[in-house]
Design an enzyme around this catalytic site. Structure first.
Site, PDB file in Angstrom:
ATOM      1  N   ASN A 221      32.441 -10.583  -4.522  1.00  0.00           N
ATOM      2  CA  ASN A 221      31.370 -11.505  -4.152  1.00  0.00           C
ATOM      3  C   ASN A 221      29.994 -10.923  -4.476  1.00  0.00           C
ATOM      4  O   ASN A 221      29.428 -11.222  -5.520  1.00  0.00           O
ATOM      5  CB  ASN A 221      31.469 -11.869  -2.671  1.00  0.00           C
ATOM      6  CG  ASN A 221      30.741 -13.161  -2.339  1.00  0.00           C
ATOM      7  OD1 ASN A 221      29.676 -13.445  -2.864  1.00  0.00           O
ATOM      8  ND2 ASN A 221      31.318 -13.972  -1.473  1.00  0.00           N
ATOM      9  N   ASP A 222      29.484 -10.070  -3.591  1.00  0.00           N
ATOM     10  CA  ASP A 222      28.116  -9.577  -3.755  1.00  0.00           C
ATOM     11  C   ASP A 222      27.932  -8.764  -5.034  1.00  0.00           C
ATOM     12  O   ASP A 222      26.836  -8.737  -5.594  1.00  0.00           O
ATOM     13  CB  ASP A 222      27.715  -8.720  -2.550  1.00  0.00           C
ATOM     14  CG  ASP A 222      27.692  -9.529  -1.254  1.00  0.00           C
ATOM     15  OD1 ASP A 222      27.360 -10.730  -1.326  1.00  0.00           O
ATOM     16  OD2 ASP A 222      28.020  -8.973  -0.188  1.00  0.00           O
TER      17      ASP A 222
END
Length: 465
Positions: free
Chosen positions: A391-392
């Site tokens: 994700n990040d």
């Protein structure tokens, strides 16, 4: 006889150093681990032999207990290492690291009581404090990674005040034991305050920052072991502890740099707390954006008709234990002529090298694994980036949004590929608590579902083409 024992200690030190050097290469990491283990075995046998055979040494009074303890520890370590799942390896690393710190603290306490002193030396107090912090902090890290306590960061003024009082208490006890005395009660108090400080130091830190915390606590354990080496006048402990302390410190610095955050920010900022997440979400702002969803069949057709593919694994792959399915998909596409590579972000997962370990367990070739600096130039020339549970580390906001809490963090440039397929359970944000801009890019398609199930379906669909 003494010269022989010192020479054997030197041999063990060389094995430690060479083993550590070999760990820098995935192809030689197993051999390096074996060499370091042999070095520890040589040091342990040498110590026992010196106690029994060296005329200048005082013979141990509890040799049976010593041998029994070594046997119990060896069996427990071997059985535990073989039985633990690769996805749970961060927890095992944390607990083993805590055992090392706890041992150093106990040795310091035992040595202080053995000498029946009222004042303590700097090495004894250092071993007690750092070893205790490493032990209790590692236990909390284990509990967070195992889900026994909340992984969320806690950013409370009360907690910070308590930590400050505990730190002040440590300084007062050190002053008392170092200058005016205090005896066993003061040393027991030093042990208790250190254990409490370790718990409250790690408890506020979010679960996704545990890789940095484990690395830092690992360096603490090394320093505590080195201190006990000075207490016991044992060169092997001094050398091995210094190696662990130095390497753990360097790794901690490298991981902080990979996240573009300082160590102080990791330890004290409460990154990933409710407040931070809310701020990040607020920074994203705006109304909900649409995403483009793709079916398994359409994704399979795309993957089977490209020339190059970069797979970006993340913590979601680890949780779903999808590494074997991912390798099967990669092998299937390779046989169809697709050039498959893996992009490994330095802080993907829950410990340093977590993705490397999982993929190695699935027998993925080391030559297919590339770190951030190596792989980022490749994305612009890649047909598809397949993001699995990350994700990040692929969020373009890190490059463009100065209000984002991850602004400035080096990311994998998956968004620069011609096509992006993201396998994810839903639209929940990552650890930073912010919306991922990648998901709304025109070239990005979302394949919703559990990582293992989704990849397994992709395998079957590609086979049917």
């Amino acid at each position: 006889m003494s010269f022989l024992f010192e020479s054997l200690y030197l041999v063990s030190a060389v094995l430690f150093i060479v083993g550590l050097k070999f760990l820098s290469s995935p192809a030689r990491a197993r051999r390096g681990n074996t060499l370091a283990a042999v070095g520890m075995g040589v040091a342990t046998v040498t110590l026992l032999a010196s106690l029994l055979l060296d005329p200048a040494a005082t013979p141990p009074r509890n040799l049976g207990l010593i041998v029994a303890a070594i046997a119990i520890g060896a069996v427990a370590g071997a059985v535990g290492a073989r039985r633990v799942a690769m996805t749970d390896m961060p927890q095992m690393v944390a607990i083993l690291n805590g055992c090392g710190g706890g041992s150093a603290a106990l040795i310091s306490v035992a040595e202080f009581l053995h000498l029946s002193q009222t004042r303590a030396g700097a090495d004894t107090m250092f071993g007690c404090i750092i070893g205790s912090i490493s032990f209790s902090g590692s236990v909390v890290a284990f509990a967070k990674l195992q889900g026994l306590v909340s992984e969320k960061a806690v950013n409370s003024p009360i907690q910070k005040a308590v930590n400050a009082l505990l730190f002040l208490g440590l300084l007062l006890l050190v002053g008392m034991l170092g200058f005016s005395g205090g005896g066993a009660p003061a040393f027991y108090a030093l042990l208790a305050v250190s254990l409490a400080f370790g718990v409250l130091m790690v408890m506020p830190i979010g679960g996704a920052d545990m890789p940095v915390v484990i690395s830092l606590l690992n360096s603490f354990t090394g320093l505590a072991v080195a201190a006990t080496g000075f207490v016991l006048h044992n060169n092997a402990l001094i050398i091995s502890g210094t190696l662990v302390g130095a390497s753990g410190t360097l790794l901690t610095m490298l991981m902080c740099r990979a996240m573009n955050r300082s160590l102080a920010n990791v330890l004290f900022a409460g990154f990933g707390s409710a407040n931070t997440a809310a701020a990040g979400a607020g920074a994203a702002g705006g109304t909900a954006k649409s995403v483009r969803e793709v079916s398994v069949d359409d994704a399979a057709v795309l993957l089977a008709n490209v020339r190059s593919l970069i797979i970006v694994p993340g913590y979601g792959m680890a949780v779903a234990q999808a590494q074997h399915s991912v390798r099967e998909l990669a092998d299937l596409l390779t046989r169809k002529g697709v050039d498959v590579k893996y992009a490994i972000h330095p802080v993907a997962g829950r410990m340093p090298g977590h993705m490397n370990v999982l993929l190695a367990e699935a027998n993925v070739s080391y030559e297919q694994l590339f770190d951030l600096d190596q792989i980022n130039p490749e994305f612009e020339r890649t047909d598809v980036a397949l993001v699995i549970g990350a994700n990040d580390v692929v969020n373009p906001a890190a490059r463009s949004d100065k209000a984002s809490p991850i602004y400035g963090m080096p990311i994998l440039d998956a968004d620069k590929s011609r096509h992006v397929i993201v396998i994810k359970r839903g639209m929940n944000p990552g650890f930073a608590g912010i919306e991922n801009q990648l998901y709304h890019e025109p070239r990005c398609s979302m394949l919703f579902g559990d990582a293992k199930g989704a990849v397994s379906k992709l395998v079957e669909a590609v086979k049917g083409l």
